[in-house]
Structure formats: C-alpha cells, structure tokens
Design a protein around this motif. Structure first.
Motif, PDB file in Angstrom:
ATOM      1  N   SER A  42     -11.318 -11.308 -11.744  1.00  0.00           N
ATOM      2  CA  SER A  42     -12.686 -10.925 -11.409  1.00  0.00           C
ATOM      3  C   SER A  42     -13.367 -10.205 -12.572  1.00  0.00           C
ATOM      4  CB  SER A  42     -12.643  -9.996 -10.180  1.00  0.00           C
ATOM      5  OG  SER A  42     -13.822  -9.266 -10.100  1.00  0.00           O
ATOM      6  N   PRO A  43     -14.667 -10.486 -12.783  1.00  0.00           N
ATOM      7  CA  PRO A  43     -15.380  -9.788 -13.870  1.00  0.00           C
ATOM      8  C   PRO A  43     -15.545  -8.297 -13.571  1.00  0.00           C
ATOM      9  CG  PRO A  43     -16.887 -11.155 -12.587  1.00  0.00           C
ATOM     10  CD  PRO A  43     -15.514 -11.453 -12.101  1.00  0.00           C
ATOM     11  N   PHE A  44     -15.360  -7.924 -12.299  1.00  0.00           N
ATOM     12  CA  PHE A  44     -15.525  -6.510 -11.916  1.00  0.00           C
ATOM     13  C   PHE A  44     -14.198  -5.753 -11.998  1.00  0.00           C
ATOM     14  CE2 PHE A  44     -18.758  -8.950  -9.628  1.00  0.00           C
ATOM     15  CZ  PHE A  44     -19.897  -8.380 -10.181  1.00  0.00           C
ATOM     16  N   CYS A  45     -13.201  -6.442 -12.491  1.00  0.00           N
ATOM     17  CA  CYS A  45     -11.892  -5.825 -12.564  1.00  0.00           C
ATOM     18  C   CYS A  45     -11.766  -5.047 -13.858  1.00  0.00           C
ATOM     19  CB  CYS A  45     -10.826  -6.909 -12.483  1.00  0.00           C
ATOM     20  SG  CYS A  45      -9.192  -6.227 -12.439  1.00  0.00           S
ATOM     21  N   PHE A  46     -11.488  -3.779 -13.754  1.00  0.00           N
ATOM     22  CA  PHE A  46     -11.418  -2.941 -14.957  1.00  0.00           C
ATOM     23  C   PHE A  46      -9.982  -2.672 -15.388  1.00  0.00           C
ATOM     24  CE2 PHE A  46     -15.349  -1.793 -12.742  1.00  0.00           C
ATOM     25  CZ  PHE A  46     -16.252  -2.150 -13.719  1.00  0.00           C
ATOM     26  N   ARG A  47      -9.059  -3.399 -14.765  1.00  0.00           N
ATOM     27  CA  ARG A  47      -7.656  -3.118 -15.056  1.00  0.00           C
ATOM     28  C   ARG A  47      -7.257  -3.640 -16.428  1.00  0.00           C
ATOM     29  NH1 ARG A  47      -4.759  -5.744 -10.743  1.00  0.00           N
ATOM     30  NH2 ARG A  47      -4.263  -7.299 -12.294  1.00  0.00           N
ATOM     31  N   SER A  48      -6.254  -3.054 -16.936  1.00  0.00           N
ATOM     32  CA  SER A  48      -5.741  -3.492 -18.227  1.00  0.00           C
ATOM     33  C   SER A  48      -5.364  -4.984 -18.144  1.00  0.00           C
ATOM     34  CB  SER A  48      -4.538  -2.613 -18.560  1.00  0.00           C
ATOM     35  OG  SER A  48      -3.617  -3.304 -19.303  1.00  0.00           O
TER      36      SER A  48
ATOM     37  N   SER B  44       0.383   6.347 -12.731  1.00  0.00           N
ATOM     38  CA  SER B  44      -1.065   6.339 -12.974  1.00  0.00           C
ATOM     39  C   SER B  44      -1.835   6.434 -11.652  1.00  0.00           C
ATOM     40  CB  SER B  44      -1.474   5.084 -13.750  1.00  0.00           C
ATOM     41  OG  SER B  44      -1.183   3.944 -12.957  1.00  0.00           O
ATOM     42  N   ASN B  45      -1.113   6.842 -10.611  1.00  0.00           N
ATOM     43  CA  ASN B  45      -1.718   7.092  -9.307  1.00  0.00           C
ATOM     44  C   ASN B  45      -2.259   5.836  -8.630  1.00  0.00           C
ATOM     45  OD1 ASN B  45      -1.741   9.207  -7.595  1.00  0.00           O
ATOM     46  ND2 ASN B  45      -3.854   9.817  -8.046  1.00  0.00           N
ATOM     47  N   LYS B  46      -1.739   4.703  -9.016  1.00  0.00           N
ATOM     48  CA  LYS B  46      -2.158   3.456  -8.381  1.00  0.00           C
ATOM     49  C   LYS B  46      -1.443   3.329  -7.048  1.00  0.00           C
ATOM     50  CE  LYS B  46      -2.801  -1.341  -9.251  1.00  0.00           C
ATOM     51  NZ  LYS B  46      -2.531  -2.497 -10.042  1.00  0.00           N
TER      52      LYS B  46
ATOM     53  N   ASN C 262       0.851  -1.183   0.000  1.00  0.00           N
ATOM     54  CA  ASN C 262       0.000   0.000   0.000  1.00  0.00           C
ATOM     55  C   ASN C 262       0.891   1.237   0.000  1.00  0.00           C
ATOM     56  OD1 ASN C 262      -1.467   2.291   1.121  1.00  0.00           O
ATOM     57  ND2 ASN C 262      -3.139   0.841   1.359  1.00  0.00           N
ATOM     58  N   LEU C 263       0.793   2.008  -1.063  1.00  0.00           N
ATOM     59  CA  LEU C 263       1.690   3.163  -1.215  1.00  0.00           C
ATOM     60  C   LEU C 263       0.976   4.489  -0.951  1.00  0.00           C
ATOM     61  CD1 LEU C 263       3.631   2.091  -4.451  1.00  0.00           C
ATOM     62  CD2 LEU C 263       3.998   1.378  -2.100  1.00  0.00           C
ATOM     63  N   ASP C 264      -0.034   4.445  -0.106  1.00  0.00           N
ATOM     64  CA  ASP C 264      -0.821   5.646   0.176  1.00  0.00           C
ATOM     65  C   ASP C 264       0.007   6.812   0.718  1.00  0.00           C
ATOM     66  OD1 ASP C 264      -3.282   5.024  -0.731  1.00  0.00           O
ATOM     67  OD2 ASP C 264      -4.004   4.162   1.158  1.00  0.00           O
ATOM     68  N   ARG C 265       1.116   6.499   1.366  1.00  0.00           N
ATOM     69  CA  ARG C 265       1.910   7.574   1.971  1.00  0.00           C
ATOM     70  C   ARG C 265       2.596   8.450   0.935  1.00  0.00           C
ATOM     71  NH1 ARG C 265       0.025   8.726   6.468  1.00  0.00           N
ATOM     72  NH2 ARG C 265       1.784  10.137   6.631  1.00  0.00           N
ATOM     73  N   ILE C 266       2.719   7.949  -0.276  1.00  0.00           N
ATOM     74  CA  ILE C 266       3.355   8.767  -1.318  1.00  0.00           C
ATOM     75  C   ILE C 266       2.392   9.891  -1.692  1.00  0.00           C
ATOM     76  CG2 ILE C 266       4.277   8.777  -3.665  1.00  0.00           C
ATOM     77  CD1 ILE C 266       5.036   5.868  -3.325  1.00  0.00           C
ATOM     78  N   THR C 267       2.843  11.122  -1.532  1.00  0.00           N
ATOM     79  CA  THR C 267       1.963  12.253  -1.802  1.00  0.00           C
ATOM     80  C   THR C 267       2.006  12.617  -3.288  1.00  0.00           C
ATOM     81  OG1 THR C 267       3.675  13.922  -1.470  1.00  0.00           O
ATOM     82  CG2 THR C 267       2.496  13.165   0.499  1.00  0.00           C
TER      83      THR C 267
ATOM     84  N   LEU D 105       9.087  -1.591 -13.630  1.00  0.00           N
ATOM     85  CA  LEU D 105       7.800  -2.222 -13.306  1.00  0.00           C
ATOM     86  C   LEU D 105       6.870  -1.236 -12.595  1.00  0.00           C
ATOM     87  CD1 LEU D 105       6.200  -5.045 -12.882  1.00  0.00           C
ATOM     88  CD2 LEU D 105       7.112  -4.870 -10.581  1.00  0.00           C
ATOM     89  N   LEU D 106       7.435  -0.503 -11.663  1.00  0.00           N
ATOM     90  CA  LEU D 106       6.601   0.326 -10.790  1.00  0.00           C
ATOM     91  C   LEU D 106       6.258   1.699 -11.367  1.00  0.00           C
ATOM     92  CD1 LEU D 106       6.053  -1.151  -8.118  1.00  0.00           C
ATOM     93  CD2 LEU D 106       7.100   0.777  -6.971  1.00  0.00           C
TER      94      LEU D 106
END
Lengths: 292, 135
Positions: A164-170, A203-205, A120-125, A196-197
């Motif tokens: 998952s069918p709900f996955c919208f990722r490439s 893309s703000n992931k 989880n990279l939420d700390r990256i502003t 890789l990253l």
C-alpha cells in the motif's frame, strides 16, 4: 511428553464448562458489591474486560498445550518449580486472529502449506520483556507414522512487504529459515522464531503479520505421499511468547535466587556477597553520576 | 512426686505431678498461639474457574492465633512488638496487642484465559503465606 499429555487430560476434563459460563470480568468479583475490598492485584486480574467486547474462547488444542506447560513449570499446589534455570515468569499463547491458507503440492519438494497469519499481541504489557518466541504447530490426532519415517522439513517465515502507498513500514522484510525432523508420536512442533519477532516487539509493534511457508522434503525410499497428505493437515500455528514481567506483582526468580544464595553462605562468604552487592551499588551510583 | 509409681487404685484423684506437668505444658506448647493455618479453596468458589484454568485448587493459607506476651526470636519480631505489648498492658489498652500476620510468602503460578482468547501462564509474587510473625 506422552505422560505429561495424560496428566494434562485430568485438567482438560473441565474444558466443556468454559463454554457455558459467563466470564468473570462481566460480573462483580464476589457476587456482592465489595470489589473495593479486594487487593489491587486481584482487581487487575479481574477487571480486564472491555465492556461490549466479544467474548473469545481459546482453541482447545492450545489450551491443552498450555496446561501441559503449566504442569511442567509448577507443582501440584501451583508453586513455580525451583529447578528451572530460565528467567521468564510469563508465557503467552496467541492464536492467529486472521489467516489465509494456500495448501499446494510441489512435484519435487512437496510443499505443504503456505499461510498468511495475523497475530495481535496487544496483551503484552509495556513491563513484559520478550525473551523468546516460538511458532507452535499442532498435528492432527489422526496422524500416525511408521517408526522409521522421518521427514526433513523446512520453514520460511517472513514479514510480507507492504504494497500500500500508505504503508510507512520499512521496505525490507524479515526472512527466517529453520530445518527440523518429523518423528513418530510428535504432537507438537515448536520452532524458535525469536530473531524474527524480537525487533518487532521491541519496536512496540503489536499487530504481527507473517507469511509462513512449510515445506517437507520427500523421502525417496518410502512411498510416503499418503502419510504426508495427512501431515499436510497441520493446524495453523499459534505463537508462544516467553516474557519477563518486570512489574511488582510478578514473581522474580532472580531476586529469590539472590536471597537463597545469600542465606546459604557462611558468614564470611556473606560478607563477600554483601561487599559485591555494595560494589554493584557503588558502581550503579558511579554510572548514574556519570550519566548525569 | 507423690503420685508417681503408685498403683492407680490407691490414688482416686489425679496426682499433683500430673497437674503440674499440664500446667507447664501450656507454656511449652501453648494452644491457640499465632501460627499458619490451611485454607483450601477452589477458584469455582470465587466464580473465577472459567478464566483461571489452573490451579483448580488454591491454598493461600493464613495466620491466626494469639501473640505471646514476650515474642522471642521464634517469631523474629522487632522490639517494637514488645514495646506495643507493654503499652497495651501497662499504659493504654486502647492500643491493640501485636497482631499475628504473615511474614513470608511464596509465589503462585496461574494459567488464565485472557479477554481476547489468548492464554497466559503467569507467576505472581506473595500469593501463599508460608510463615507467621507477630507485629
């Protein structure tokens, strides 16, 4: 690296105290009710804990590594060392928040580890720009090789496909290959995974799910099966990200380099420098006009 | 000149030349003049040592002292400083005299533990005063 490790030991001695004390973002800044007097930066530094959120403590090995990094990057007084050429002013270390490990042994290649990791990279502003990222493996203390032992290891990192069918990722997944040598006295293995990253962070992931396969080729001349089984107990890797924090509070080495350059020049050269700066400005104005 | 070279026994009082040199010293080496001072503190004093892991000690330094009546090039003060001094002395003493403040800073590297348990190495601008001025 060994010396740095020893030096870091002095810093590490206080680690036990981390467990016992409450974290400061739960307390008033100075024990009194005068936090309003403190400058904004310190408020930003201190008021970052969401109420009710669980207190998480870092992994001690990860902390040791970061202390080592600190010693390499800063003087004893804590001033950033000036002999560094890189432009990053922030390094963040993330340990995986979830992992699924499948150790196994191949007959020929000796597959060591297969892991599913979630960072989880939420700390990256938003103002922190990724420059480099590294997967950091730490080896168990008990690992000791003979000096002649070398292993050629192979790492495959990929972003698992979403079923998952709900996955919208490439649909396509990233695959990353790296080869490196294991040597005696290695305590850390750093594998550059920037390619890789970079697109993911750009893309703000912020939730990075990667599958890591770590393989070491057997050396036919040495009966190393036992040693390898020790090595097999690699800890799950941490993710190191090197960033350029563009916020005003962060130290911008480039500005200081420019300042120094300007003040070490002779008056004539200084004019030249000013001219080139003005030229840059003019160019900036021109290009902005062009954009308009 | 009277006191110079004379045996001490013959001059029980302090020679005039000595007093004069002391008098001039206060202009050449004035005491309590605006300058940089150390202030070493540990993050444990702020109760921040459990999230700021390094450095353990921090010397932000500070500027303290009197600003001279005429702040020359030594302090790199602007003309405004001199004007404010004259206003204080000649026109209105409620206007404060120029203050002794930091003119330059250096950054500080900090190793912190984030609320999510991740570890961050950060370099912050302007954390240590390195030069004082009168403004």
């Amino acid at each position: 690296s060994q010396t740095l490790e020893d030096e870091a030991g002095t810093l590490t001695s206080g680690e036990g105290s981390l467990e016992a004390k409450p974290l400061p973002w739960d307390q008033p800044l100075d024990g009194e009710n005068s936090s309003g007097l403190l400058p904004p930066l310190l408020k930003v530094l201190a008021n970052r804990h969401l109420p009710g959120a669980p207190r998480l403590q870092p992994d001690s090995r990860a902390l040791r590594y970061m202390k080592r990094l600190y010693k390499a990057y800063a003087t004893k007084e804590g001033i950033p060392k000036s002999d560094r050429s890189h432009l990053y002013n922030t390094v963040r270390l993330f340990t995986p928040s979830a992992q699924h490990q499948q150790p196994s042994w191949g007959q020929v290649t000796g597959v060591l580890q297969s892991m599913d990791l979630l960072f989880n990279l939420d700390r990256i502003t938003a103002l922190e720009h990724l420059l480099k990222s590294v997967l950091l493996y730490s080896l168990k203390n008990s690992v000791s090789f003979s000096s002649t032992t070398k292993y050629m290891c192979h790492l495959v990192v990929k972003e698992p496909e979403c079923s998952s069918p709900f996955c919208f990722r490439s649909p396509q997944s990233f695959t990353f290959n790296s080869q490196f040598e294991f040597r005696k006295n290695h305590k850390w293995i750093e594998i550059d995974v920037t390619t890789l990253l970079q697109p993911l962070v750009a893309s703000n992931k912020r939730n990075i799910h990667i599958a890591v396969n770590f393989t070491c080729l057997k050396d036919q001349q040495n009966p190393v099966q036992d040693e390898l089984s020790d090595v097999a107990i690699l800890m799950s890797p941490s993710l190191l990200v090197y960033l350029n924090d563009t916020s005003t509070q962060a130290y911008h080495r480039w500005n200081s380099l420019r300042y120094k350059r300007r003040h070490h020049l002779s008056p004539d050269q200084r004019d030249l420098f000013l001219f080139s700066s003005e030229e840059e400005l003019t160019w900036g104005r021109k290009s902005s006009r062009h954009r308009r | 000149d009277k006191g110079i070279g004379e045996p001490k026994a013959k001059s029980p009082q302090m020679p005039i030349s000595y007093n004069l040199s002391e008098y001039f010293k206060q202009f050449l080496f004035p005491e309590n003049e605006c300058e940089l001072h150390d202030f070493k503190l540990s993050f444990s004093q702020l109760k921040w040592d459990n999230w700021i892991v390094a450095p353990q000690r921090y010397n932000p330094r500070y500027c303290k002292g009197d600003c001279p009546r005429i702040t020359g090039h030594r302090y790199g003060s602007p003309i405004h400083t001199m004007v404010q001094n004259i206003i204080y002395e000649k026109v209105d003493s409620s206007i404060p005299r120029p203050s002794c403040v930091p003119a330059k800073y250096s950054p500080l590297s900090v190793l912190t533990i984030e609320p999510d348990g991740s570890i961050a190495y950060k370099e912050y601008e302007d954390m240590i005063a390195t030069k004082c001025t009168c403004r």
